[in-house]
Design a protein around this motif. Structure first.
Motif, PDB file in Angstrom:
ATOM      1  N   LEU A 109       8.174  -7.486   4.520  1.00 48.02           N
ATOM      2  CA  LEU A 109       7.231  -7.394   5.635  1.00 48.02           C
ATOM      3  C   LEU A 109       6.560  -6.022   5.637  1.00 48.02           C
ATOM      4  O   LEU A 109       5.356  -5.893   5.869  1.00 48.02           O
ATOM      5  N   GLY A 110       7.376  -5.009   5.326  1.00 40.64           N
ATOM      6  CA  GLY A 110       6.865  -3.645   5.349  1.00 40.64           C
ATOM      7  C   GLY A 110       5.795  -3.405   4.307  1.00 40.64           C
ATOM      8  O   GLY A 110       4.864  -2.636   4.543  1.00 40.64           O
ATOM      9  N   SER A 111       5.895  -4.085   3.158  1.00 39.85           N
ATOM     10  CA  SER A 111       4.849  -3.844   2.159  1.00 39.85           C
ATOM     11  C   SER A 111       3.514  -4.390   2.647  1.00 39.85           C
ATOM     12  O   SER A 111       2.454  -3.830   2.341  1.00 39.85           O
ATOM     13  N   VAL A 152       7.162 -11.107  -5.163  1.00 41.58           N
ATOM     14  CA  VAL A 152       5.721 -11.041  -5.433  1.00 41.58           C
ATOM     15  C   VAL A 152       5.043 -10.081  -4.454  1.00 41.58           C
ATOM     16  O   VAL A 152       4.283  -9.197  -4.854  1.00 41.58           O
ATOM     17  N   VAL A 153       5.357 -10.259  -3.162  1.00 41.35           N
ATOM     18  CA  VAL A 153       4.739  -9.410  -2.142  1.00 41.35           C
ATOM     19  C   VAL A 153       5.012  -7.939  -2.437  1.00 41.35           C
ATOM     20  O   VAL A 153       4.108  -7.105  -2.467  1.00 41.35           O
ATOM     21  N   PHE A 154       6.298  -7.664  -2.697  1.00 41.95           N
ATOM     22  CA  PHE A 154       6.671  -6.274  -2.918  1.00 41.95           C
ATOM     23  C   PHE A 154       5.981  -5.723  -4.170  1.00 41.95           C
ATOM     24  O   PHE A 154       5.386  -4.647  -4.134  1.00 41.95           O
ATOM     25  N   SER A 155       6.014  -6.502  -5.271  1.00 41.40           N
ATOM     26  CA  SER A 155       5.467  -5.927  -6.502  1.00 41.40           C
ATOM     27  C   SER A 155       3.949  -5.804  -6.432  1.00 41.40           C
ATOM     28  O   SER A 155       3.389  -4.786  -6.864  1.00 41.40           O
ATOM     29  N   GLY A 167      -0.254 -14.933   4.187  1.00 43.26           N
ATOM     30  CA  GLY A 167      -0.520 -16.366   4.125  1.00 43.26           C
ATOM     31  C   GLY A 167       0.483 -17.072   3.228  1.00 43.26           C
ATOM     32  O   GLY A 167       1.016 -18.125   3.573  1.00 43.26           O
ATOM     33  N   ILE A 168       0.767 -16.464   2.085  1.00 42.63           N
ATOM     34  CA  ILE A 168       1.700 -17.093   1.148  1.00 42.63           C
ATOM     35  C   ILE A 168       3.107 -17.140   1.733  1.00 42.63           C
ATOM     36  O   ILE A 168       3.788 -18.156   1.651  1.00 42.63           O
ATOM     37  N   VAL A 169       3.527 -16.059   2.340  1.00 38.88           N
ATOM     38  CA  VAL A 169       4.912 -16.004   2.811  1.00 38.88           C
ATOM     39  C   VAL A 169       5.113 -16.831   4.079  1.00 38.88           C
ATOM     40  O   VAL A 169       6.038 -17.626   4.180  1.00 38.88           O
TER      41      VAL A 169
END
Lengths: 292, 328
Positions: free
Chosen positions: A14-16, A143-146, A208-210
């Motif tokens: 969430l933080g990213s 994915v979100v983080f990277s 949106g993805i998450v």
């Protein structure tokens, strides 16, 4: 302990997202001293652009991301040109109220033309859950983080190694001196808005993805929290915005895990108030005194 | 000599207020205005209290506050709880709501008013949201469901009276030594501080007074529609009030009054376009900021010169001014 680790992992994901939005705030604030209230709505528009690109055009992840970034960048540029540029020298209050006006305008235009109801975001990436012991990480979080870390590195590169970045830093330090050195202020500010807005669009796509749900008001709270993240890290400082974003995300998920879901918004503002009272320049900020 | 002039100014203001009241009351008595009209006029009155009091912070002191609805909710809830659960009569309950809001305003004001500009705006916004979240989580006042069964005590008369009182108190503050201190903070905070003005004290004072009136307005609102929930006092409500102040002119009391009236009537008149209301509002807000940053009615000269003189001047060509605002 397991709950704590699990919530921390969720918090980093969430933080990213917050960090990506916060970067736009911090860059814009650093350069024109304006809280771009509409930034949260630029993020929302990015999510909607991705929604249509993925839903109607059935595009895969990367093109969707690029379309969203382009849409938001254009929106950011337009806002800057039409609304913020004419009042750049006006008092801060005028700027802030204009930004609030722009934010309300975008929200309500989206509500009218696309509809006020939440939309479910198409599944761009198949969810896979990875178990490490009793910890759960899903591939979306990775994915979100990277994606956000990669973008932040690219941003650091742009700001520190390219000509545009140098111009941005010069303008944020001293507009007049930068102008005397032959830097085109208007163009530099435009670049800043474009970069910040496209990062917000990425955040919109990732959310949106998450969460698989987008609505016209999704930018309000996330925008405010991202702004708080920017203040937390020290406004105008890019690594500060990232750190602030991650801290906000972790604080929020921990609040949700241990205290209450509803209080998580209040916690964000409490963090803001505490940081402003204790160290107004933010965690990574240096103390500055106001010029008379 | 100046004393006498001041007094005549106030007399003129009160005279106009009485005149307007008599006209409205008679229109109501002879049923030229139906209940729907009376409701709109009452809401306009409540909005006048909110906008004029917020103008004390935003316009006169120059500190942008985005949490006025938060104070309104404190007043609304305290007054409602006082009258439902404690059986306190209406007026004392209202005053209790006002006092509670003032205390909250003072408590919030002390730490936050050391902040300037944008930070203050965000922090007040945050406080408004924190207050809202707290009310959502307090089961005693109904939580997210809201508080029902508030007796309908608010009448047009009481709202009108309190609106006049608000305007008079605020004009009085503006024209006093305190008012000059507040204006000096607006013009240049550092210079004001250098001149020996205790800026924090004055800002807290303005905040407290404005919060008290917002609390009273909240109590009036609660006792008019007989139901409140935390959602009725969210960020958008605060923005609504800010829009009234900004459109009317930051620092112009008469501007706040006119824009509260116009912006209360306008949405009702444009009911069939209600979807577009916020689009029109926000566009108007942006355009006003770009082309007329001091607001539609308010210019600096108007706010600095005596409020009554302003009223007198406006009264002379009232028709022209009214036309001007209704077009906007």
């Amino acid at each position: 302990m397991m709950v704590f680790l699990q919530q921390t992992i969720n918090g980093i994901a969430l933080g990213s997202v917050y960090a990506l939005i916060a970067l736009g705030y911090t860059m814009v604030y650093g350069i024109v001293q304006l809280i771009n209230f509409a930034h949260g709505d630029i993020y929302m528009v990015g999510a909607y652009a991705a929604f249509f690109a993925a839903g109607a055009l059935k595009l895969p992840f990367l093109p969707v991301l690029l379309i969203a970034m382009a849409t938001s960048a254009i929106l950011g540029l337009t806002i800057e040109k039409l609304a913020y540029r004419p009042i750049r020298t006006a008092p801060k209050v005028t700027n802030l109220i204009t930004a609030i006006g722009v934010s309300l305008l975008i929200e309500n235009l989206v509500r009218i033309f696309i509809g006020p109801n939440p939309r479910s975001f198409p599944e761009l990436i198949k969810v896979q859950i990875i178990n490490i012991g009793s910890l759960q990480i899903n591939n979306l979080q990775i994915v979100v983080f990277s994606v956000s870390v990669i973008l932040m590195l690219i941003l650091q590169f742009i700001v520190h190694k390219t000509k545009v970045g140098k111009a941005m830093r010069a303008v944020s330090q001293d507009k007049d001196a930068a102008k005397l050195m032959g830097i085109n202020i208007d163009r530099t500010i435009s670049y800043t808005f474009a970069i910040g807005s496209s990062l917000a669009a990425v955040a919109g796509v990732l959310v949106g993805i998450v969460y698989q749900r987008i609505d016209p008001l999704m930018g309000v709270m996330s925008g405010l929290k991202a702004f708080i993240a920017a203040v937390l890290g020290g406004i105008g400082i890019i690594p500060g915005a990232m750190a602030g974003g991650f801290l906000m995300g972790i604080a929020e998920t921990l609040t949700k895990g241990y205290i209450s879901t509803q209080l998580s918004d209040a916690i964000a503002f409490a963090i803001l108030i505490i940081i402003l009272l204790v160290k107004p320049s933010g965690l990574m900020g240096k103390k500055t005194s106001e010029k008379v | 000599m100046t004393k006498l002039k001041e007094r005549t100014k106030y007399l003129i203001v009160i005279g106009i207020a009485v005149l307007v009241y008599l006209v409205l009351a008679n229109l109501m008595r002879y049923q030229v205005l139906n209940n729907y009209h009376i409701q709109i006029i009452t809401f306009a009155g409540i909005n006048i209290i909110l906008a004029v009091s917020l103008n004390l912070i935003n316009g006169i002191t120059g500190q942008l506050s985005l949490g006025h609805a938060g104070f309104m909710s404190v007043g609304g809830y305290v007054a409602s709880v006082a009258s439902i659960k404690m059986g306190i009569p209406f007026l004392p309950a209202l005053i209790l709501g006002g006092i509670a809001a003032a205390i909250v305003g003072c408590l919030i004001g002390f730490p936050t008013l050391r902040l300037k500009g944008d930070y203050l705006a965000i922090t007040t916004l945050g406080f408004g949201e924190i207050i809202r979240v707290l009310f959502v989580n307090i089961e005693y006042v109904g939580g997210a469901r809201g508080l029902m069964g508030i007796p309908k005590k608010t009448t047009f008369d009481i709202v009108y009276l309190l609106a006049v009182v608000t305007v008079l108190v605020v004009i009085n503050i503006i024209n006093s030594t305190h008012g000059r201190a507040l204006k000096s903070i607006r013009e240049d905070e550092i210079a004001a501080e250098a001149m020996g003005i205790n800026t924090t004290k004055y800002k807290v004072m303005a905040f407290t007074v404005a919060a008290a009136f917002a609390g009273i307005a909240g109590g009036l609102y609660a006792h008019y529609i007989m139901y409140i929930n935390p959602k009725s006092f969210d960020f958008l409500k605060s923005i609504d009030i800010v829009i009234m102040v900004v459109m009317g002119g930051m620092g112009s009391i008469i501007g706040s009054i006119f824009s509260s009236i116009v912006l209360t009537i306008l949405p009702e008149a444009l009911r069939q376009f209600s979807d577009y209301r916020m689009v029109i509002y926000s566009l108007a807000l942006i355009l006003v900021m770009i082309y007329r940053p001091s607001g539609l009615l308010g210019t600096k000269e108007l706010s600095i010169s005596g409020a009554a003189k302003r009223l007198k001047k406006l009264f002379g060509k009232e028709r022209g001014v009214k036309d001007g605002t209704s077009k906007s």
